[in-house]
Design an enzyme around this catalytic site. Structure first.
Site, mmCIF file in Angstrom:
data_model
loop_
_atom_site.group_PDB
_atom_site.id
_atom_site.type_symbol
_atom_site.label_atom_id
_atom_site.label_comp_id
_atom_site.label_asym_id
_atom_site.label_seq_id
_atom_site.Cartn_x
_atom_site.Cartn_y
_atom_site.Cartn_z
ATOM 1 N N ASN A 9 0.862 -1.185 0.000
ATOM 2 C CA ASN A 9 0.000 0.000 0.000
ATOM 3 C C ASN A 9 0.896 1.232 0.000
ATOM 4 O O ASN A 9 1.483 1.563 1.026
ATOM 5 C CB ASN A 9 -0.889 -0.027 1.257
ATOM 6 C CG ASN A 9 -1.721 1.242 1.405
ATOM 7 O OD1 ASN A 9 -1.838 2.031 0.469
ATOM 8 N ND2 ASN A 9 -2.302 1.431 2.579
ATOM 9 N N TRP A 10 0.996 1.868 -1.153
ATOM 10 C CA TRP A 10 1.902 3.029 -1.263
ATOM 11 C C TRP A 10 1.299 4.286 -0.644
ATOM 12 O O TRP A 10 1.953 5.300 -0.537
ATOM 13 C CB TRP A 10 2.230 3.287 -2.740
ATOM 14 C CG TRP A 10 3.258 2.345 -3.293
ATOM 15 C CD1 TRP A 10 3.626 1.125 -2.796
ATOM 16 C CD2 TRP A 10 4.074 2.549 -4.454
ATOM 17 N NE1 TRP A 10 4.603 0.561 -3.567
ATOM 18 C CE2 TRP A 10 4.888 1.417 -4.603
ATOM 19 C CE3 TRP A 10 4.175 3.573 -5.397
ATOM 20 C CZ2 TRP A 10 5.810 1.282 -5.645
ATOM 21 C CZ3 TRP A 10 5.087 3.433 -6.439
ATOM 22 C CH2 TRP A 10 5.901 2.304 -6.553
ATOM 23 N N LYS A 11 0.023 4.253 -0.303
ATOM 24 C CA LYS A 11 -0.667 5.438 0.236
ATOM 25 C C LYS A 11 -0.439 6.640 -0.702
ATOM 26 O O LYS A 11 -0.376 6.442 -1.910
ATOM 27 C CB LYS A 11 -0.200 5.726 1.658
ATOM 28 C CG LYS A 11 -0.203 4.474 2.536
ATOM 29 C CD LYS A 11 -0.051 4.790 3.971
ATOM 30 C CE LYS A 11 0.138 3.507 4.746
ATOM 31 N NZ LYS A 11 -0.028 3.660 6.161
ATOM 32 N N HIS A 93 -9.623 0.957 4.760
ATOM 33 C CA HIS A 93 -8.353 1.157 5.479
ATOM 34 C C HIS A 93 -8.621 2.093 6.665
ATOM 35 O O HIS A 93 -9.423 3.027 6.554
ATOM 36 C CB HIS A 93 -7.314 1.755 4.533
ATOM 37 C CG HIS A 93 -5.931 1.763 5.113
ATOM 38 N ND1 HIS A 93 -5.532 2.677 6.062
ATOM 39 C CD2 HIS A 93 -4.870 0.945 4.903
ATOM 40 C CE1 HIS A 93 -4.265 2.423 6.404
ATOM 41 N NE2 HIS A 93 -3.850 1.376 5.711
ATOM 42 N N GLU A 95 -7.054 4.485 7.814
ATOM 43 C CA GLU A 95 -6.830 5.911 7.555
ATOM 44 C C GLU A 95 -8.056 6.535 6.901
ATOM 45 O O GLU A 95 -8.345 7.714 7.101
ATOM 46 C CB GLU A 95 -5.570 6.082 6.687
ATOM 47 C CG GLU A 95 -4.306 5.847 7.520
ATOM 48 C CD GLU A 95 -3.080 5.462 6.717
ATOM 49 O OE1 GLU A 95 -3.076 5.585 5.486
ATOM 50 O OE2 GLU A 95 -2.103 5.019 7.360
ATOM 51 N N GLU A 163 -5.472 -5.146 10.492
ATOM 52 C CA GLU A 163 -4.485 -4.103 10.700
ATOM 53 C C GLU A 163 -4.782 -3.355 11.997
ATOM 54 O O GLU A 163 -5.622 -2.437 12.007
ATOM 55 C CB GLU A 163 -4.518 -3.098 9.549
ATOM 56 C CG GLU A 163 -4.203 -3.696 8.197
ATOM 57 C CD GLU A 163 -3.627 -2.646 7.256
ATOM 58 O OE1 GLU A 163 -2.501 -2.842 6.810
ATOM 59 O OE2 GLU A 163 -4.288 -1.627 7.014
ATOM 60 N N GLY A 169 2.381 2.161 10.703
ATOM 61 C CA GLY A 169 3.344 3.260 10.562
ATOM 62 C C GLY A 169 4.044 3.648 11.848
ATOM 63 O O GLY A 169 4.699 4.686 11.909
ATOM 64 N N SER A 209 3.330 -2.227 10.356
ATOM 65 C CA SER A 209 4.777 -2.272 10.596
ATOM 66 C C SER A 209 5.403 -3.617 10.251
ATOM 67 O O SER A 209 6.315 -4.083 10.942
ATOM 68 C CB SER A 209 5.085 -1.872 12.054
ATOM 69 O OG SER A 209 4.671 -0.545 12.286
ATOM 70 N N GLY A 230 2.764 -1.184 4.282
ATOM 71 C CA GLY A 230 2.789 0.228 3.919
ATOM 72 C C GLY A 230 4.202 0.698 3.644
ATOM 73 O O GLY A 230 4.760 0.465 2.573
ATOM 74 N N GLY A 231 4.824 1.316 4.638
ATOM 75 C CA GLY A 231 6.141 1.945 4.479
ATOM 76 C C GLY A 231 7.175 1.047 3.816
ATOM 77 O O GLY A 231 7.911 1.493 2.916
HETATM 78 C C1 PEP Z 1 -0.849 0.122 5.974
HETATM 79 O O1 PEP Z 1 -0.944 1.310 5.773
HETATM 80 O O2 PEP Z 1 -1.718 -0.640 5.522
HETATM 81 C C2 PEP Z 1 0.302 -0.376 6.716
HETATM 82 C C3 PEP Z 1 0.287 -1.602 7.138
HETATM 83 O O3 PEP Z 1 1.322 0.518 6.927
HETATM 84 P P1 PEP Z 1 2.755 0.201 7.598
HETATM 85 O O4 PEP Z 1 3.263 -1.097 7.019
HETATM 86 O O5 PEP Z 1 3.617 1.367 7.218
HETATM 87 O O6 PEP Z 1 2.540 0.085 9.060
#
Ligand code: PEP
Length: 246
Positions: A9-11, A93, A95, A163, A169, A209, A230-231
């Site tokens: 997920n590049w957001k 998600h 967010e 999640e 994050g 994470s 994500g990251g």
């Molecule tokens: C996400 O945004 O779905 C996610 C899991 O982010 P991260 O891996 O950065 O925690």
């Protein structure tokens, strides 16, 4: 046997030059036993589809509107995503649930729209820190699952992502036992609602994470079928190591 998935997920990250990261992923020898999905920002989806065409990598959106067209300035429909060549859509998600007040009822409508357009829905659920500390995790996750997933779920049209909001994050992750408890619970709920055949076959991803260093341990937990990342999906070397670990 459920095939593992690594979904990135590049957001709201990535300009056109970021497409080179995906080319790097290819040359970094990803695991052919693992399904790879990349969900870039909407501006890159079409280019990403072209880049991934011969790479055995699927491309997804990060959201879609619940209607197929109309006066919804700034929104993108599931049909539009499918028209670009995308095959998946992340829905619900945290967010979006948080920043845009998306309810499970709305996520359910978006999931239905995604299915109508032929997309696979990656439906996200997860508790906040306050909810975990109040021992409400399973109630929250159970409620989101029941509310966000329409009745017509199959192993082909649905992926669930657990999640925990507080792990996204932040560099923090639940213990492996805690991850296993929630994934077992989600599996039980899916089997109860959709029957053993479907319930046992839907893939359940962990997100929050996930990194090259913890991916193999997390993926070995019962009922963890991969990761929503994500990251660590933004850099080809890190994402490649996660794909290999899964
Ligand atoms: C996400 O945004 O779905 C996610 C899991 O982010 P991260 O891996 O950065 O925690």
């Amino acid at each position: 046997m459920r095939r593992k998935i690594a979904a990135g997920n590049w957001k709201m990250n990535g300009l056109r030059e970021a497409l080179r990261e995906v080319e790097g992923l290819h040359s970094a020898n990803p695991n052919p036993d693992c399904e790879v999905i990349i969900c870039p920002p909407a501006t890159l989806i079409r280019s990403m589809v072209k880049t991934c065409d011969t790479m055995n990598i699927n491309v997804g959106g990060q959201d879609c509107h619940e209607n197929s067209s109309g006066a919804h300035t700034g929104d993108i429909s599931a049909e539009m995503l499918a028209d670009t060549g995308a095959t998946h859509a992340i829905l619900g998600h945290s967010e979006r649930r948080d920043a845009y007040g998306e309810s499970s009822t709305l996520v359910r409508a978006k999931t239905r729209a995604a299915w109508n357009a032929g997309l696979v829905a990656i439906v996200c659920v997860g508790e906040t820190l306050e909810e975990r500390e109040a021992a409400n995790t399973l109630d929250i996750v159970g409620g989101q699952l029941a509310g966000s997933i329409p009745d017509a779920a199959t192993a082909e049209n649905l992926i669930v992502a657990y999640e925990p909001v507080w792990a996204i994050g932040t560099g923090k992750t639940p213990t492996l036992n805690d991850i296993g408890e929630v994934h077992d619970f989600i599996r039980m709920r899916l089997e109860r609602r959709f029957g053993e055949g479907v319930g046992r076959s839907v893939r359940i991803l962990y997100g929050g994470s996930m990194k090259p260093e913890n991916a193999a341990d997390i993926a070995a937990v019962s009922n963890v079928d991969g990761g929503l990342v994500g990251g660590a999906s933004l850099k080809a070397p890190d994402f490649s190591r996660i794909v290999a670990a899964l």
